[in-house]
Design a protein around this motif. Structure first.
Motif, PDB file in Angstrom:
ATOM      1  N   ASN A 216       4.149   9.234  -6.099  1.00 49.26           N
ATOM      2  CA  ASN A 216       3.601  10.253  -6.991  1.00 49.26           C
ATOM      3  C   ASN A 216       4.706  10.980  -7.754  1.00 49.26           C
ATOM      4  O   ASN A 216       4.543  11.301  -8.934  1.00 49.26           O
ATOM      5  CB  ASN A 216       2.771  11.263  -6.188  1.00 49.26           C
ATOM      6  CG  ASN A 216       1.368  10.773  -5.928  1.00 49.26           C
ATOM      7  OD1 ASN A 216       0.541  10.704  -6.826  1.00 49.26           O
ATOM      8  ND2 ASN A 216       1.094  10.417  -4.695  1.00 49.26           N
ATOM      9  N   LEU A 217       5.820  11.223  -7.101  1.00 49.96           N
ATOM     10  CA  LEU A 217       6.938  11.878  -7.771  1.00 49.96           C
ATOM     11  C   LEU A 217       7.456  11.013  -8.917  1.00 49.96           C
ATOM     12  O   LEU A 217       7.725  11.518 -10.025  1.00 49.96           O
ATOM     13  CB  LEU A 217       8.057  12.147  -6.763  1.00 49.96           C
ATOM     14  CG  LEU A 217       9.206  13.037  -7.231  1.00 49.96           C
ATOM     15  CD1 LEU A 217       8.712  14.422  -7.627  1.00 49.96           C
ATOM     16  CD2 LEU A 217      10.268  13.138  -6.142  1.00 49.96           C
ATOM     17  N   LEU A 218       7.567   9.710  -8.691  1.00 51.78           N
ATOM     18  CA  LEU A 218       8.010   8.796  -9.747  1.00 51.78           C
ATOM     19  C   LEU A 218       7.001   8.740 -10.889  1.00 51.78           C
ATOM     20  O   LEU A 218       7.386   8.715 -12.069  1.00 51.78           O
ATOM     21  CB  LEU A 218       8.224   7.392  -9.164  1.00 51.78           C
ATOM     22  CG  LEU A 218       9.444   7.213  -8.258  1.00 51.78           C
ATOM     23  CD1 LEU A 218       9.430   5.830  -7.616  1.00 51.78           C
ATOM     24  CD2 LEU A 218      10.737   7.412  -9.049  1.00 51.78           C
ATOM     25  N   LEU A 219       5.713   8.721 -10.573  1.00 49.89           N
ATOM     26  CA  LEU A 219       4.678   8.684 -11.605  1.00 49.89           C
ATOM     27  C   LEU A 219       4.694   9.954 -12.452  1.00 49.89           C
ATOM     28  O   LEU A 219       4.491   9.908 -13.670  1.00 49.89           O
ATOM     29  CB  LEU A 219       3.305   8.507 -10.961  1.00 49.89           C
ATOM     30  CG  LEU A 219       3.031   7.147 -10.299  1.00 49.89           C
ATOM     31  CD1 LEU A 219       1.701   7.166  -9.563  1.00 49.89           C
ATOM     32  CD2 LEU A 219       3.044   6.025 -11.335  1.00 49.89           C
ATOM     33  N   ILE A 220       4.956  11.093 -11.822  1.00 51.39           N
ATOM     34  CA  ILE A 220       5.045  12.355 -12.568  1.00 51.39           C
ATOM     35  C   ILE A 220       6.265  12.353 -13.471  1.00 51.39           C
ATOM     36  O   ILE A 220       6.201  12.732 -14.646  1.00 51.39           O
ATOM     37  CB  ILE A 220       5.084  13.546 -11.588  1.00 51.39           C
ATOM     38  CG1 ILE A 220       3.713  13.728 -10.929  1.00 51.39           C
ATOM     39  CG2 ILE A 220       5.497  14.832 -12.302  1.00 51.39           C
ATOM     40  CD1 ILE A 220       3.701  14.726  -9.804  1.00 51.39           C
ATOM     41  N   ARG A 221       7.389  11.917 -12.948  1.00 50.42           N
ATOM     42  CA  ARG A 221       8.619  11.893 -13.747  1.00 50.42           C
ATOM     43  C   ARG A 221       8.513  10.900 -14.902  1.00 50.42           C
ATOM     44  O   ARG A 221       9.116  11.096 -15.955  1.00 50.42           O
ATOM     45  CB  ARG A 221       9.819  11.559 -12.864  1.00 50.42           C
ATOM     46  CG  ARG A 221      10.184  12.673 -11.878  1.00 50.42           C
ATOM     47  CD  ARG A 221      11.478  12.359 -11.147  1.00 50.42           C
ATOM     48  NE  ARG A 221      11.875  13.413 -10.228  1.00 50.42           N
ATOM     49  CZ  ARG A 221      12.538  14.507 -10.578  1.00 50.42           C
ATOM     50  NH1 ARG A 221      12.884  14.698 -11.843  1.00 50.42           N
ATOM     51  NH2 ARG A 221      12.875  15.415  -9.674  1.00 50.42           N
ATOM     52  N   ALA A 222       7.725   9.837 -14.700  1.00 53.67           N
ATOM     53  CA  ALA A 222       7.539   8.832 -15.747  1.00 53.67           C
ATOM     54  C   ALA A 222       6.469   9.234 -16.753  1.00 53.67           C
ATOM     55  O   ALA A 222       6.273   8.539 -17.752  1.00 53.67           O
ATOM     56  CB  ALA A 222       7.185   7.491 -15.122  1.00 53.67           C
ATOM     57  N   GLY A 223       5.766  10.315 -16.498  1.00 52.19           N
ATOM     58  CA  GLY A 223       4.722  10.774 -17.408  1.00 52.19           C
ATOM     59  C   GLY A 223       3.385  10.102 -17.219  1.00 52.19           C
ATOM     60  O   GLY A 223       2.461  10.318 -18.019  1.00 52.19           O
ATOM     61  N   VAL A 224       3.249   9.286 -16.166  1.00 50.36           N
ATOM     62  CA  VAL A 224       1.974   8.628 -15.909  1.00 50.36           C
ATOM     63  C   VAL A 224       0.957   9.632 -15.376  1.00 50.36           C
ATOM     64  O   VAL A 224      -0.228   9.574 -15.702  1.00 50.36           O
ATOM     65  CB  VAL A 224       2.169   7.467 -14.910  1.00 50.36           C
ATOM     66  CG1 VAL A 224       0.822   6.832 -14.546  1.00 50.36           C
ATOM     67  CG2 VAL A 224       3.111   6.416 -15.495  1.00 50.36           C
ATOM     68  N   LYS A 225       1.435  10.560 -14.545  1.00 45.29           N
ATOM     69  CA  LYS A 225       0.583  11.610 -14.002  1.00 45.29           C
ATOM     70  C   LYS A 225       1.163  12.966 -14.387  1.00 45.29           C
ATOM     71  O   LYS A 225       2.388  13.118 -14.485  1.00 45.29           O
ATOM     72  CB  LYS A 225       0.497  11.504 -12.468  1.00 45.29           C
ATOM     73  CG  LYS A 225      -0.050  10.207 -11.960  1.00 45.29           C
ATOM     74  CD  LYS A 225      -0.099  10.170 -10.446  1.00 45.29           C
ATOM     75  CE  LYS A 225      -1.203  11.025  -9.885  1.00 45.29           C
ATOM     76  NZ  LYS A 225      -1.394  10.800  -8.427  1.00 45.29           N
ATOM     77  N   GLU A 226       0.292  13.931 -14.571  1.00 42.51           N
ATOM     78  CA  GLU A 226       0.765  15.276 -14.868  1.00 42.51           C
ATOM     79  C   GLU A 226       1.021  16.072 -13.600  1.00 42.51           C
ATOM     80  O   GLU A 226       1.792  17.027 -13.607  1.00 42.51           O
ATOM     81  CB  GLU A 226      -0.271  16.010 -15.726  1.00 42.51           C
ATOM     82  CG  GLU A 226      -0.459  15.400 -17.123  1.00 42.51           C
ATOM     83  CD  GLU A 226      -1.455  16.184 -17.939  1.00 42.51           C
ATOM     84  OE1 GLU A 226      -1.962  17.209 -17.427  1.00 42.51           O
ATOM     85  OE2 GLU A 226      -1.731  15.775 -19.081  1.00 42.51           O
ATOM     86  N   GLY A 227       0.392  15.689 -12.525  1.00 35.65           N
ATOM     87  CA  GLY A 227       0.461  16.494 -11.312  1.00 35.65           C
ATOM     88  C   GLY A 227      -0.528  17.639 -11.403  1.00 35.65           C
ATOM     89  O   GLY A 227      -0.987  18.010 -12.473  1.00 35.65           O
ATOM     90  N   MET A 228      -0.865  18.207 -10.270  1.00 34.70           N
ATOM     91  CA  MET A 228      -1.824  19.310 -10.257  1.00 34.70           C
ATOM     92  C   MET A 228      -1.169  20.567 -10.813  1.00 34.70           C
ATOM     93  O   MET A 228       0.044  20.756 -10.722  1.00 34.70           O
ATOM     94  CB  MET A 228      -2.322  19.558  -8.830  1.00 34.70           C
ATOM     95  CG  MET A 228      -2.878  18.303  -8.155  1.00 34.70           C
ATOM     96  SD  MET A 228      -4.185  17.492  -9.105  1.00 34.70           S
ATOM     97  CE  MET A 228      -5.480  18.711  -8.998  1.00 34.70           C
ATOM     98  N   GLY A 229      -1.972  21.467 -11.412  1.00 32.45           N
ATOM     99  CA  GLY A 229      -1.459  22.647 -12.084  1.00 32.45           C
ATOM    100  C   GLY A 229      -0.717  23.601 -11.157  1.00 32.45           C
ATOM    101  O   GLY A 229      -0.935  23.627  -9.937  1.00 32.45           O
ATOM    102  N   ASN A 230       0.161  24.400 -11.747  1.00 26.68           N
ATOM    103  CA  ASN A 230       0.946  25.379 -11.006  1.00 26.68           C
ATOM    104  C   ASN A 230       0.014  26.497 -10.504  1.00 26.68           C
ATOM    105  O   ASN A 230      -0.562  27.228 -11.291  1.00 26.68           O
ATOM    106  CB  ASN A 230       2.023  25.972 -11.938  1.00 26.68           C
ATOM    107  CG  ASN A 230       2.883  26.990 -11.216  1.00 26.68           C
ATOM    108  OD1 ASN A 230       2.717  27.271 -10.044  1.00 26.68           O
ATOM    109  ND2 ASN A 230       3.826  27.568 -11.963  1.00 26.68           N
ATOM    110  N   PRO A 231      -0.128  26.655  -9.179  1.00 24.70           N
ATOM    111  CA  PRO A 231      -1.045  27.689  -8.688  1.00 24.70           C
ATOM    112  C   PRO A 231      -0.588  29.099  -9.012  1.00 24.70           C
ATOM    113  O   PRO A 231      -1.409  30.021  -9.072  1.00 24.70           O
ATOM    114  CB  PRO A 231      -1.056  27.449  -7.164  1.00 24.70           C
ATOM    115  CG  PRO A 231       0.208  26.723  -6.886  1.00 24.70           C
ATOM    116  CD  PRO A 231       0.481  25.883  -8.094  1.00 24.70           C
ATOM    117  N   ALA A 232       0.712  29.298  -9.272  1.00 23.15           N
ATOM    118  CA  ALA A 232       1.201  30.635  -9.594  1.00 23.15           C
ATOM    119  C   ALA A 232       0.587  31.149 -10.888  1.00 23.15           C
ATOM    120  O   ALA A 232       0.426  32.366 -11.063  1.00 23.15           O
ATOM    121  CB  ALA A 232       2.725  30.640  -9.695  1.00 23.15           C
ATOM    122  N   THR A 233       0.219  30.275 -11.801  1.00 21.32           N
ATOM    123  CA  THR A 233      -0.382  30.696 -13.076  1.00 21.32           C
ATOM    124  C   THR A 233      -1.850  31.043 -12.913  1.00 21.32           C
ATOM    125  O   THR A 233      -2.481  31.525 -13.848  1.00 21.32           O
ATOM    126  CB  THR A 233      -0.236  29.580 -14.119  1.00 21.32           C
ATOM    127  OG1 THR A 233      -0.985  28.423 -13.687  1.00 21.32           O
ATOM    128  CG2 THR A 233       1.218  29.197 -14.315  1.00 21.32           C
TER     129      THR A 233
END
Length: 237
Positions: A216-233
């Motif tokens: 998942n980390l590689l997919l996020i860095r590659a732009g395939v996945k955005e990852g779940m939103g920042n909960p702090a926001t």
């Protein structure tokens, strides 16, 4: 134990020392009881924190973290504390990777629990059929947890399915190869009445999370996945 799938025979031999060391521990009912208590305490802390400090989290993520902690106890709670609360100091790809894996893990884990319990615990199928059925349930539940929210947001079913297949298949595959492989290696002959059945299932789920995190980390860095939103926001003050 000789695994029914020949390609795994070499892996089984290589992991035999670890298996021999783990099985007596995982077969101990006292170990299972301590783990169950740890899970219950972790869930209590999670729910208290969500209700007292993190009501702003979306309902989906509250459910995700509940399942993660139910599967992995204190380990799941630590992941929530690191990446899932509105109080995190700053977001990062590492935290996004944790949240993305947790989202995948919650659905796939449910599928794995249903698949193993039904195929092995209830129907007592052979190892190959247990693995196949568990994979099927894990993919079904994992994709559903991605497709369902997308459809609710107004995305067409065909597009949602395409997005889920594209973004989730690598992590689901790696997660389940490791998780189901570990469970079969440790407890393929256990029944639902054995402590080993449940202890091995809990351990295999957490191993699957660890394996899928790097994907998942590689997919996020590659732009395939955005990852779940920042909960702090999402903190509504």
């Amino acid at each position: 134990m000789v695994l029914a799938i020949p390609i795994l025979a070499g892996v089984e031999r290589a992991l035999a020392p670890a298996r021999e060391a783990l099985i007596p521990v995982l077969s101990d009912t006292r170990v299972l009881a301590v783990w169950a208590l740890a899970v219950c305490c972790s869930l209590a802390v999670l729910w208290w924190d969500v209700r007292a400090r993190n009501r702003a989290l979306p309902s989906l993520m509250k459910g995700v973290w509940t399942l993660v902690v139910a599967y992995s106890g204190p380990f799941g709670l630590a992941l929530y504390w690191y990446a899932g609360r509105t109080q995190i100091a700053h977001d990062s790809p590492w935290r996004r990777g944790v949240r993305s894996t947790a989202h995948c893990y919650s659905g796939c884990g449910a599928g794995e629990v249903v698949g193993v319990t039904l195929a092995q615990g209830v129907l007592a199928l052979s190892v190959g059929w247990v693995a196949a059925a568990t994979f099927g349930f894990a993919y079904l539940f994992g994709y559903a947890l991605t497709v369902g929210p997308l459809v609710q947001e107004g995305v067409g079913l065909r597009e949602a399915l395409r997005d889920a297949l594209y973004s989730e298949t690598p992590s689901i595959t790696v997660m389940e190869v490791v998780a189901i492989g570990a469970d079969v290696l440790l407890a393929s002959e256990a029944t639902m009445g054995d402590a080993l059945f449940w202890s091995a299932l809990a351990l295999s789920l957490s191993l699957g999370f660890l394996a899928a995190y790097s994907v998942n980390l590689l997919l996020i860095r590659a732009g395939v996945k955005e990852g779940m939103g920042n909960p702090a926001t999402m903190d509504d003050g």
